[in-house]
Design an enzyme around this catalytic site. Structure first.
Site, PDB file in Angstrom:
ATOM      1  N   LYS A  48       0.884  -1.118  -0.041  1.00 10.96           N
ATOM      2  CA  LYS A  48       0.001   0.035  -0.096  1.00 10.96           C
ATOM      3  C   LYS A  48       0.999   1.327   0.072  1.00 10.96           C
ATOM      4  CE  LYS A  48      -0.198  -0.391   5.072  1.00 10.96           C
ATOM      5  NZ  LYS A  48      -0.989  -0.570   6.329  1.00 10.96           N
ATOM      6  N   ARG A 146      -9.988   0.284  14.792  1.00 11.16           N
ATOM      7  CA  ARG A 146      -9.878   1.125  13.930  1.00 11.16           C
ATOM      8  C   ARG A 146     -10.843   0.652  12.885  1.00 11.16           C
ATOM      9  NH1 ARG A 146      -4.234   1.857  10.437  1.00 11.16           N
ATOM     10  NH2 ARG A 146      -4.690  -0.516   9.988  1.00 11.16           N
ATOM     11  N   TYR A 278      16.087  30.823   4.987  1.00 16.55           N
ATOM     12  CA  TYR A 278      14.849  31.339   5.602  1.00 16.55           C
ATOM     13  C   TYR A 278      14.851  31.644   7.070  1.00 16.55           C
ATOM     14  CZ  TYR A 278      12.485  30.676   0.987  1.00 16.55           C
ATOM     15  OH  TYR A 278      12.144  30.771  -0.352  1.00 16.55           O
ATOM     16  N   MET A 327      11.696  24.593   0.196  1.00 20.34           N
ATOM     17  CA  MET A 327      10.768  23.891  -0.552  1.00 20.34           C
ATOM     18  C   MET A 327      11.620  22.805  -1.484  1.00 20.34           C
ATOM     19  SD  MET A 327       7.624  24.487  -3.010  1.00 20.34           S
ATOM     20  CE  MET A 327       6.620  25.589  -1.919  1.00 20.34           C
TER      21      MET A 327
HETATM   22  C1  LIG Z   1      -0.153  -1.660   6.926  1.00 23.01           C
HETATM   23  C2  LIG Z   1      -0.778  -2.794   7.560  1.00 23.01           C
HETATM   24  C3  LIG Z   1      -0.075  -3.958   7.606  1.00 23.01           C
HETATM   25  C4  LIG Z   1       1.463  -3.694   7.525  1.00 23.01           C
HETATM   26  O1  LIG Z   1       2.015  -3.337   8.638  1.00 23.01           O
HETATM   27  P1  LIG Z   1       3.712  -3.429   8.789  1.00 23.01           P
HETATM   28  O2  LIG Z   1       3.715  -2.877  10.459  1.00 23.01           O
HETATM   29  O3  LIG Z   1       4.198  -2.369   7.894  1.00 23.01           O
HETATM   30  O4  LIG Z   1       4.209  -4.809   8.576  1.00 23.01           O
HETATM   31  C5  LIG Z   1      -0.615  -5.179   7.937  1.00 23.01           C
HETATM   32  N1  LIG Z   1      -2.008  -5.351   8.130  1.00 23.01           N
HETATM   33  C6  LIG Z   1      -2.570  -4.085   8.136  1.00 23.01           C
HETATM   34  C7  LIG Z   1      -4.124  -4.233   8.340  1.00 23.01           C
HETATM   35  C8  LIG Z   1      -2.139  -2.833   7.737  1.00 23.01           C
HETATM   36  O5  LIG Z   1      -3.035  -1.704   7.613  1.00 23.01           O
END
Ligand SMILES: *Cc1c(COP(=O)(O)O)cnc(C)c1O
Length: 387
Positions: A48, A146, A278, A327
């Site tokens: 992801k 969550r 800056y 930036m």
């Molecule tokens: C992002 C995520 C993972 C991976 O987590 P890591 O700590 O990066 O291994 C696994 N399960 C869910 C549900 C996640 O959202």
């Protein structure tokens, strides 16, 4: 790891003098380490958020090469992107997709997570008439609160899934909140609640193909949580899930895959008493050589590094970021006798000579985590793949 300016320059294109190098050999080796550790559980590579900033397609291919049999993403669009690139491995969606995305989920052969009645209804509608049943992973909220269904609701939803001809009850799963803090008893309690929920279904003869719970921290630090499949993100990229466990085996076997580098674009000598960047907040005490490096907060180099002692490697040595991160550029105080020239390589993340700046070092400086550092390297920074 070392950054090779030659291939980087040619791949980056004509003009940009900054790049993030991704070592796909490291990704493959990390996947192999995790697959071996987890076996007989399967490895699901979490790609992801654009592969945690590394590039999802290249990472997915390297992870599958290293032994991953599943991939996981957060968004339908992320799954679709992998399919469009020709990736054929099963792809798990880690949260329930919106109802109006279910047709796309089915069309792209993504594996949805579900935890609501309305989600299942929408999926059934999208899946009905298909040639094969759609595999479904039912998510139980065992304490993180969550996403996921309560254990009672998950039992009811799993029964619904198991009863539907167009659906296949592929998995029951949960997600840990504190697996990266090995002493916390909550992880064991979450695992026990998942197993108890599975046992309630098993009493009715309903058994998913897979039970899964472990993220990277679970996989590395809680062997009992590996079950049938482990979902590893951060460890796949060679980073420990918490600063406190970097030195703890098996985290020590991970190889960081991402480095962030640029060529020094401009060098000048600044007189004692001059102030830089800056806000003119950085005052040089003695005459010093200042290098300009073309990476800034628009590239993911947070302004917080200005005031927290952020460093850069040039010539194999650490030098402070001098003054405010802007930036597009930072200034680096290389010291009075520095032998630095335009074109020299500056490393913000990674190794040069005997020195290394890790994502965890950067993160700890600014009160963040390595995850946010690597995800934060923006799309403006070209990725260069070392195979
Ligand atoms: C992002 C995520 C993972 C991976 O987590 P890591 O700590 O990066 O291994 C696994 N399960 C869910 C549900 C996640 O959202």
């Amino acid at each position: 790891m070392t950054v090779h300016p030659g291939p980087a320059r040619s791949r980056v294109g004509a003009h940009r003098q900054a790049w993030a190098e991704v070592d796909l050999g490291a990704i493959r080796a990390n996947a192999a380490l995790l697959a071996k550790l987890a076996a007989p559980a399967e490895l699901c590579a979490v790609v992801k958020a654009w592969g945690y900033g590394h590039g999802p397609v290249e990472v997915a291919e390297a992870a599958v090469d290293g032994g991953a049999t599943w991939l996981a993403v957060a968004l339908v669009e992320e799954g679709r992107h992998l399919r469009d690139a020709g990736i054929t491995a099963p792809i798990l969606l880690l949260s329930e997709p919106p109802a109006d995305a279910m047709a796309e989920v089915v069309r792209s052969q993504l594996t949805p997570t579900v935890y609501t009645r309305s989600g299942i209804d929408a999926l059934v509608e999208a899946a009905s008439g298909g040639r094969r049943p759609v595999g479904v992973h039912v998510k139980v909220d065992t304490g993180m609160h969550r996403v996921g269904a309560s254990p009672d609701d998950a039992v009811a939803l799993a029964r619904l899934v198991a009863a539907h001809r167009s659906l296949e009850f592929d998995a029951l799963w949960t997600h840990f909140a504190v697996a990266d803090e090995p002493a916390d008893a909550a992880t064991g309690q979450q695992l026990a609640l998942l197993l108890a929920t599975a046992a309630r279904l098993a009493a009715d003869g309903i058994r998913p193909h897979l039970l899964h719970a472990a993220n990277s921290a679970g996989t590395l630090l809680h062997p009992a949580s590996r079950l049938d499949l482990v979902r590893c993100g951060i460890a796949l990229y060679g980073l420990a899930p918490a600063a406190a466990v970097i030195e703890r085996p098996p985290c020590t076997g991970l190889q960081p895959a991402l480095s962030l580098a640029a060529q020094v674009s401009h060098v000048k000598t600044v007189e004692a008493g001059e102030r830089l960047s800056y806000g003119l907040k950085y005052r040089v005490a003695t005459r010093t050589v200042v290098a300009t490096v073309p990476l800034g907060y628009a590239d993911g180099v947070t302004r917080l590094l200005s005031s927290t002692g952020g460093q850069v490697l040039i010539g194999g040595r650490r030098h402070p970021i001098a003054g405010t991160v802007t930036m597009d550029q930072i200034l680096v105080d290389c010291g009075p006798d520095a032998d630095v020239a335009a074109g020299d390589i500056a490393i913000l993340l990674g190794r040069q000579g005997d020195e290394e700046i890790t994502a965890w070092e950067w993160a700890e400086r600014v009160g963040s985590i390595a995850y946010e550092v690597v995800c934060g390297v923006s799309s403006r920074v070209p990725r260069v793949y070392r195979r």
